[in-house]
Design a protein around this motif. Structure first.
Motif, mmCIF file in Angstrom:
data_model
loop_
_atom_site.group_PDB
_atom_site.id
_atom_site.type_symbol
_atom_site.label_atom_id
_atom_site.label_comp_id
_atom_site.label_asym_id
_atom_site.label_seq_id
_atom_site.Cartn_x
_atom_site.Cartn_y
_atom_site.Cartn_z
ATOM 1 N N THR A 107 -6.502 33.376 28.448
ATOM 2 C CA THR A 107 -5.750 34.592 28.720
ATOM 3 C C THR A 107 -4.793 34.869 27.571
ATOM 4 O OG1 THR A 107 -4.102 33.351 29.974
ATOM 5 C CG2 THR A 107 -5.862 34.392 31.234
ATOM 6 N N ILE A 108 -4.525 36.165 27.360
ATOM 7 C CA ILE A 108 -3.544 36.580 26.360
ATOM 8 C C ILE A 108 -2.567 37.526 27.040
ATOM 9 C CG2 ILE A 108 -5.096 36.335 24.373
ATOM 10 C CD1 ILE A 108 -5.473 39.422 24.479
ATOM 11 N N SER A 109 -1.313 37.458 26.659
ATOM 12 C CA SER A 109 -0.312 38.352 27.237
ATOM 13 C C SER A 109 0.091 39.416 26.225
ATOM 14 C CB SER A 109 0.927 37.580 27.677
ATOM 15 O OG SER A 109 1.905 38.504 28.149
ATOM 16 N N ARG A 110 0.168 40.659 26.689
ATOM 17 C CA ARG A 110 0.729 41.756 25.899
ATOM 18 C C ARG A 110 1.873 42.382 26.688
ATOM 19 N NH1 ARG A 110 -1.911 39.586 22.745
ATOM 20 N NH2 ARG A 110 -3.253 40.391 21.081
ATOM 21 N N ARG A 111 2.477 41.585 27.546
ATOM 22 C CA ARG A 111 3.505 42.056 28.472
ATOM 23 C C ARG A 111 4.626 42.813 27.762
ATOM 24 N NH1 ARG A 111 4.896 40.907 33.778
ATOM 25 N NH2 ARG A 111 7.121 41.103 34.141
ATOM 26 N N TYR A 149 4.677 50.239 34.253
ATOM 27 C CA TYR A 149 3.218 50.093 34.220
ATOM 28 C C TYR A 149 2.785 48.654 34.469
ATOM 29 C CZ TYR A 149 2.540 54.842 32.374
ATOM 30 O OH TYR A 149 2.489 56.207 32.217
ATOM 31 N N LEU A 150 3.747 47.761 34.607
ATOM 32 C CA LEU A 150 3.365 46.353 34.832
ATOM 33 C C LEU A 150 2.981 46.121 36.284
ATOM 34 C CD1 LEU A 150 5.906 44.480 32.599
ATOM 35 C CD2 LEU A 150 3.428 44.341 32.434
ATOM 36 N N ASN A 206 -0.138 52.928 27.549
ATOM 37 C CA ASN A 206 1.302 53.037 27.781
ATOM 38 C C ASN A 206 1.938 54.260 27.122
ATOM 39 O OD1 ASN A 206 2.632 50.528 29.260
ATOM 40 N ND2 ASN A 206 0.824 49.812 28.167
ATOM 41 N N PHE A 231 -4.322 39.652 29.955
ATOM 42 C CA PHE A 231 -5.763 39.896 29.894
ATOM 43 C C PHE A 231 -6.517 38.580 29.811
ATOM 44 C CE2 PHE A 231 -3.608 43.533 28.207
ATOM 45 C CZ PHE A 231 -4.346 44.623 28.607
ATOM 46 N N MET A 248 4.520 44.710 25.356
ATOM 47 C CA MET A 248 4.138 46.043 24.898
ATOM 48 C C MET A 248 4.060 47.056 26.047
ATOM 49 S SD MET A 248 1.038 45.117 22.230
ATOM 50 C CE MET A 248 0.608 46.852 22.013
ATOM 51 N N PHE A 249 4.224 46.603 27.285
ATOM 52 C CA PHE A 249 4.067 47.501 28.438
ATOM 53 C C PHE A 249 5.373 48.193 28.793
ATOM 54 C CE2 PHE A 249 -0.046 46.957 30.759
ATOM 55 C CZ PHE A 249 -0.675 46.130 29.848
ATOM 56 N N ARG A 250 5.248 49.446 29.219
ATOM 57 C CA ARG A 250 6.369 50.073 29.910
ATOM 58 C C ARG A 250 6.598 49.298 31.198
ATOM 59 N NH1 ARG A 250 5.606 56.647 30.068
ATOM 60 N NH2 ARG A 250 5.260 56.960 27.847
ATOM 61 N N GLY A 297 0.450 42.536 32.497
ATOM 62 C CA GLY A 297 0.380 42.517 31.029
ATOM 63 C C GLY A 297 -0.522 41.432 30.473
ATOM 64 N N THR A 334 -5.766 41.482 34.248
ATOM 65 C CA THR A 334 -5.388 40.766 35.473
ATOM 66 C C THR A 334 -4.063 41.266 36.043
ATOM 67 O OG1 THR A 334 -4.048 39.014 34.473
ATOM 68 C CG2 THR A 334 -6.436 38.704 34.424
ATOM 69 N N ARG A 358 -5.202 41.126 40.582
ATOM 70 C CA ARG A 358 -5.193 40.005 39.633
ATOM 71 C C ARG A 358 -6.541 39.276 39.628
ATOM 72 N NH1 ARG A 358 -1.275 35.032 40.507
ATOM 73 N NH2 ARG A 358 0.328 36.637 40.285
#
Lengths: 186, 186
Positions: free
Chosen positions: A174-178, A185-186, B91, B168, A180-182, B166, B163, A17
């Motif tokens: 910061t931006i989250s794309r959580r 993969y997190l 992903n 960034f 969109m993740f499998r 999910g 980071t 992190r």
């Protein structure tokens, strides 16, 4: 000088992190009563468990000697408030001066290694040398992070990231794309 | 999808400006008519001349096979505009789909390697495998950057920095401490 953020134990498998975004770090070392600090930017996470970090420490640095002899160091994470100290530390040599004293930084004892923590930093990662196979050829050290100390807040500190030419990028929003993740993969 | 920034040749000894701050990159590869793209975060500059970059490419990735066989890749630098593609690429697996087609990216020919450049990226660095000594043990590849293509503007692109979880960090403002540097350290 900034305050000393209160730090808590942090899982060593999760230190990506802080290191994966690529911040400038301050590496501390100790050997036979001598300590030093160096500014370092060429590092990468290499594994979660064991928690491995690879980095280049040029053989011309005083820290190279201390780290090679002690087979340990601490990787400390400075924030924007320490930018001037980071630059100062990177532009002088620890053979000639005590960098803790010169830059008004506080050495705190580590748990597992002799190299000191820098109290003013947001986080400190105690490291033991895990593999020196590429030290001769590339000055490349592979460390295992054995203890991590992190200030719980802010979750995303304002780290600084070197671009060369004396210019640093300061960590932005910061931006989250959580979503969109499998999950695996997190 | 973003435009295709016009790129110019860039000195390979200076690519630290783009990689040292620690951005997420997109690595392209090609072997026997197959191409792939992977999202990669575990990389570090290792030397100016030759221009060396070390990075971890897990053996479970399809890209690992293509890169190991071809001994080459291209490291492409996406910006915030490509964040969704970066996450999508990270992903899914290139054994099953064509990632250029799926994510609407444009493959452009490289000069020195067979792996394609990604036209939508801010910069592309053509790499040849320089040292595979640590590939078996750590999936760690050392590449030499042999050609660099960079969009001249903006000088400091809005890169994204992973980071974990999910989330960034987006590259923020830049600060200069140039006046504090020894000239030989710039």
């Amino acid at each position: 000088m900034p305050r000393h953020p209160t730090k808590a134990d942090f899982p060593v498998a999760n230190i990506r992190r802080y290191l994966e975004p690529g911040p400038v770090v301050l590496v501390t070392s100790a050997w036979r009563g001598k300590t030093n600090i160096m500014t370092m930017c060429w590092h990468t996470v290499m594994e979660f468990t064991p928690s491995l970090v690879g980095c280049v420490i040029a053989a011309s640095n005083y820290s190279f000697e201390l780290i090679r002899a002690s087979r340990a160091c601490v990787i400390n994470l400075p924030t924007l408030a320490l930018a001037d100290a980071v630059v100062g530390i990177g532009n002088c040599c620890g053979r000639e001066i005590d960098k803790f004293e010169t830059f008004g930084l506080t050495a705190a004892p580590a748990v597992a290694v002799k190299a000191p923590l820098i109290a003013e930093c947001h986080a400190s990662f105690e490291c033991r040398l895990a593999d020196d196979a590429l030290v001769e050829k590339y000055n490349f050290f592979i460390f295992e992070v054995v203890r991590a100390h992190v200030a719980p807040s802010p979750r995303h500190p304002r780290t600084i990231h070197y671009t060369g030419d004396g210019v640093f990028m300061v960590a932005g929003k910061t931006i989250s794309r959580r979503a969109m993740f499998r999950p695996e993969y997190l």
